[in-house]
Design an enzyme around this catalytic site. Structure first.
Site: not given
Ligand code: PXP
Length: 235
Positions: A9, A49-50, A70
């Site tokens: 992202d 946003r991304h 996601e």
């Molecule tokens: N898992 C989920 C479900 C998330 O929403 C996110 C953040 O987008 C992440 C993992 C990853 O988190 P981070 O970017 O803090 O490693």
């Protein structure tokens, strides 16, 4: 020995900051896979946003490991998932004003809506994961509504790094495996905090984004993925 799915992202965040066409998360997805990651993750947010719709579609075509999408469990997002067909959908709660996903999905509270979304997505051939806080009640509810996977929200642990926060993750992970759920974990994990998970054998895969993309600015994406992959394999 846990797997690692890498969230790209924040490559798109950098692109959107200038409204140009670089850096491209599609190129990041290729590099992440070449570095050995077990999967590529993108979060298509309601506010775009991304990651953009085009990113998800192109990444779907080029990913050879697995694509994890996601998203919020809205009718619009479910429609996109049914069309794009990622290998796995991870349902997350979404608030427009939040900087990142702040808490887990409240499956206890929204069980009927979540059950319906899971049925539709599984009917389309996708595996469904629920991003939940490490709580016994949420795991029981996730099992009841028919999820394939639970992703334990590690944000609270990574912020505090306390034995109590880790105990909650261990308890939730054990129960999830006992009832037959696949166990993933993610949010806020970096090269230091991932070491705290060594010995939590129930965790089968980590989902990590921000810390890897941040390290990549200094050491390159290939090296940043490989170093995290080596650490995940030790869990
Ligand atoms: N898992 C989920 C479900 C998330 O929403 C996110 C953040 O987008 C992440 C993992 C990853 O988190 P981070 O970017 O803090 O490693």
């Amino acid at each position: 020995m846990a797997g690692l799915a890498v969230n790209v992202d924040h490559v798109a965040t950098l692109r959107q900051a200038r409204g140009v066409n670089y850096p491209d998360p599609v190129a990041a997805a290729v590099l992440v896979e070449l570095a050995g990651a077990d999967g590529v993750v993108v979060h298509l947010r309601e506010d775009r946003r991304h990651i953009q719709d085009r990113d998800v579609r192109v990444i779907r075509q080029i990913v050879q490991s697995k694509l994890i999408l996601e998203m919020a469990a809205t009718p619009g997002m479910i429609g996109i998932a049914l069309e794009v067909k990622p290998d796995q959908v991870t349902l997350v709660p979404e608030k427009r004003e939040e900087i990142t996903t702040e808490g887990g999905l409240d499956v206890v509270m929204h069980k009927d809506m979540v059950a319906e979304a899971i049925k539709t997505l599984q009917g389309g051939g996708m595996k469904v994961s629920l991003f939940v806080d490490p709580s016994v009640d949420q795991i029981k509810a996730a099992h009841k509504v028919g999820a394939n996977v639970v992703e334990l929200h590690t944000g609270d642990f990574c912020e505090k790094r306390t034995p109590r926060a880790m105990a909650a993750i261990q308890e939730a992970a054990r129960l999830a495996r006992k009832v037959g759920l696949e166990v993933h974990a993610g949010h806020g994990i970096d090269i230091r905090s991932i070491k705290d998970f060594v010995g939590v054998k129930e965790i089968q895969e980590f989902s990590i984004g921000h810390s890897i993309i941040s390290r990549a600015v200094f050491i390159g994406l290939d090296a940043a993925v490989k170093e995290m992959l080596a650490l995940a394999r030790q869990v």
